[in-house]
Design an enzyme around this catalytic site. Structure first.
Site, mmCIF file in Angstrom:
data_model
loop_
_atom_site.group_PDB
_atom_site.id
_atom_site.type_symbol
_atom_site.label_atom_id
_atom_site.label_comp_id
_atom_site.label_asym_id
_atom_site.label_seq_id
_atom_site.Cartn_x
_atom_site.Cartn_y
_atom_site.Cartn_z
ATOM 1 N N HIS A 237 -100.563 -67.510 -48.235
ATOM 2 C CA HIS A 237 -101.037 -66.294 -48.904
ATOM 3 C C HIS A 237 -99.958 -65.234 -48.748
ATOM 4 C CE1 HIS A 237 -103.508 -62.828 -49.895
ATOM 5 N NE2 HIS A 237 -104.510 -63.621 -50.219
ATOM 6 N N ARG A 257 -104.609 -55.768 -54.222
ATOM 7 C CA ARG A 257 -103.778 -55.749 -55.435
ATOM 8 C C ARG A 257 -104.649 -55.671 -56.685
ATOM 9 N NH1 ARG A 257 -101.107 -60.912 -54.662
ATOM 10 N NH2 ARG A 257 -102.310 -61.110 -52.735
#
Ligand SMILES: Cc1cc2nc3c(=O)[nH]c(=O)nc-3n(C[C@H](O)[C@H](O)[C@H](O)COP(=O)(O)OP(=O)(O)OC[C@H]3O[C@@H](n4cnc5c(N)ncnc54)[C@H](O)[C@@H]3O)c2cc1C
Length: 608
Positions: A237, A257
């Site tokens: 990740h 995000r």
């Protein structure tokens, strides 16, 4: 004699109490069979509880252009087309019903102004598709399934570890394990078993995974004769915490995000605009303004490059760090505080949308994310590979042995899209429970072999005998640490042949050391003993990852090779399968991917 051990009898035994195990247990129980559930963790504390951002389901609540076909195409594109296409089809079609079912069972979700389940943006998903509750979706999933499951009369054996699967001939007949509190052995007889034991992240030094993600299910299945597939595909990740050292690897959800967070290097440059892969160009914003409009729900805007797939974002971060443009502690900056320039009450908005992230950074890193940037870097997060199962029934290549959730392979191909795991758990957990119950109804109980049980008990207690013998035998922790270093440094984000061959040799040596580790004290809650037993699983999955990664001589999704940096068309038509040979050694083969039906091919073409 095996009869000295407490024996519990079930029609269906579920191993693991995360989202997949609980959903499987509910379905099997609804079919009217006797269901037992066994888990290493406390009930409610499985790794799923840590899931943050949400679950993907094409309900079209926020953007009505969404539907199963778009979700299917996104999942296949994210997985770089080596996914099991039938699983991707079933998942995209069934996820909305599974989410609505959770809602009916009492799950709380964030809502749109008109009261529908709210859906947010996540990397690789064309439309806002992620159903969520702030950034605590896993907790809500577990709470809902647990409440529902308990009321169905499922028998729970928590804080129990299964150390081997018992077989009669080819089929499974049960499992053998011990209760972690007292160290007493137990036999779980079962007509069918569902493995739902989650991931393998603890084989790496830097990981977002919880303590029980030691690859037990993959290893149990492998040693019971099942095949593992796609093990080379480990997901790093892109955004884990990197500072202070006590929190290294802890996840920073993609939801940051999705809500408009941007990645910058030490010079303040938004470097993600520098490298947008060709197959995503048409869907990705080419300027900051458009990216922001996308995060605010403008349907005419394309997603910002921070929401490209995880494999790509992780590599872009590594590129900045290697080029000397990283943050002080070897990562980059993730900034959500900048949205103050765009919306009023930004601090309140961030705290409401990302409450766990706000508290996590404030409490653990003394960073107020409403005012400052976070320092982030890649962390080992998920394994796309796992037990090879039938797409519809979830049965492995061993009769009566089913599997669901992260322990399986197929759905995600070379790279999992964020949010596609939680939906995977409920879609295929349900299927595994249903077909395991069917198997149990159609087959009698297998016979438990006393010799197999006694041998498993003897092996499990060996580390105590070595401890009692004195001498200089080493403990399990140093071996575990050396394995994590080996995997992190030699089979990590960027791989090359020579390093992986060294890793394979290293793992062989670590296997020898693991056979000699000693533990001290007694069997009652003895973490050293638990680790000594976990080591066997961690070593098995690490070998499978390494051998598969050597076999795949190309770069694709989560598997990036410096010595083969491009995709290879022939490799794009095959999966890598490993299994235990008759001599006990790990075997590797290339397995052609079955031809995709024309109607699914057409969907992919239309969605390009
Ligand atoms: C921090 C974090 C955030 C995430 N956020 C998201 C997200 O927002 N959306 C998303 O889709 N995915 C997310 N993921 C991924 C997702 O959470 C996992 O892939 C998923 O929860 C795995 O569920 P599972 O049911 O397969 O296994 P788990 O939840 O890992 O459960 C495994 C169970 O098996 C038990 N077990 C293991 N070995 C044994 C054994 N030998 N004997 C008995 N029991 C055993 C364990 O104790 C546990 O009960 C996130 C992951 C992390 C780390």
């Amino acid at each position: 004699m095996a009869t000295n051990y407490e024996t519990l009898e079930y029609d269906v035994l579920i191993i693991g109490a995360g989202g997949a195990g609980l959903r499987a247990a509910i379905e099997a129980s609804a079919a009217g069979v006797k269901v037992g559930l066994v888990c290493k963790s406390l009930l409610g504390k499985a790794h799923t509880v840590m899931a943050e951002g949400g679950m993907a389901a094409a309900m079209g609540n926020v953007d009505d252009r969404d539907g199963w076909k778009v979700h299917f195409a996104d999942t296949m594109r994210g997985g770089q087309y080596i996914n099991n296409w039938r699983m991707a089809e079933l998942h995209a079609k069934e996820a909305p019903d599974r989410v609505r079912e959770l809602e009916a069972w009492g799950a709380v979700f964030d809502r749109t102004p008109d009261g529908k389940i709210l859906q947010r943006n996540f990397g690789g998903h064309r439309y806002p598709r992620i159903a969520h509750v702030g950034d605590r979706t896993g907790l809500e999933l577990i709470r809902t399934l647990q409440d529902h499951g308990i009321h169905q009369g499922i028998e729970v054996n928590m804080e129990h570890t299964v150390v081997t699967l018992l077989k009669e001939g080819d089929r499974v007949a049960g499992a053998f394990g011990y209760d972690r509190e007292h160290g007493r052995f137990k036999i779980f007889r079962a007509k069918a078993i569902v493995l739902a034991t989650g991931g393998v992240g603890r084989s790496y030094k830097i990981s977002s995974n919880s303590w029980d993600c030691t690859g037990d299910g993959q290893s149990l299945a492998y040693h019971a004769g099942a095949e593992l597939v796609d093990m080379e595909f480990v997901q790093f990740h892109p955004t884990g915490m990197i500072w202070p050292p006590s929190v290294t690897g802890m996840l920073v959800t993609e939801g940051v995000r999705g809500e408009g967070g941007v990645l910058r290097n030490k010079d303040g440059r938004r470097f993600m605009f520098d490298d947008i892969p060709d197959n995503y160009k048409a869907q990705t914003a080419d300027n900051e303004e458009e990216g922001w409009r996308y995060c605010r729900g403008d349907r005419s805007a394309r997603r910002p490059p921070e929401l490209l797939t995880r494999d790509h974002v992780a590599r872009c971060i590594m590129r900045e760090v290697k080029a000397g443009r990283g943050s002080p502690h070897g990562g980059v900056f993730l900034d959500i505080s900048w949205i103050r320039e765009r919306i009023p009450n930004a601090a309140e908005h961030i705290k409401r949308k990302l409450p766990s992230m706000y508290h996590q950074f404030l409490a653990l890193a003394s960073v107020d994310i409403t005012r400052e940037s976070m320092e982030v870097g890649p962390t080992t997060h998920y394994i796309m590979g796992g037990v090879r199962v039938n797409s519809d029934s979830q049965m492995s290549t061993v009769p009566g042995l089913f599997a669901a959730g992260e322990v399986t392979a197929g759905l995600h191909g070379a790279n999992r899209l964020g949010g596609n795991s939680l939906s995977d758990l409920v879609v295929f957990g349900k299927r595994a429970g249903e077909y395991a119950a069917k198997f149990a109804k159609e087959h009698g109980a297998g016979k438990v072999n006393d010799d197999q049980v006694e041998e498993a008990a003897r092996q499990a207690l060996e580390p105590f005998n070595r401890g009692a013998a004195g001498g200089n035998a080493e403990g399990p922790y140093q071996v575990q640490y050396d394995l994590q270093e080996t995997m992190q440094n030699l089979v990590g984000i960027v791989r090359r042949e020579e390093e992986m061959v060294r890793a394979a040799d290293g793992i062989a040596k670590l296997n020898e050391r693991a056979k000699q580790v000693a533990v001290y004290g007694h069997r009652e809650f003895n973490p050293g003993w638990h680790t000594a037993l976990d080591l066997n699983n961690m070593l098995t999955v690490s070998e499978a990852i390494t051998r598969s990664a050597i076999e795949r001589k190309e770069s694709r999704g989560g598997h990036f090779r410096d010595d083969f940096p491009n995709k290879d068309a022939a490799c794009g038509r095959m999966n890598v399968v490993v299994w235990k040979g008759a001599d006990g050694a790990m075997q590797v083969r290339r397995q052609p991917i079955p031809e995709m039906p024309a109607e699914l091919k057409q969907i992919i073409e239309e969605m390009k």
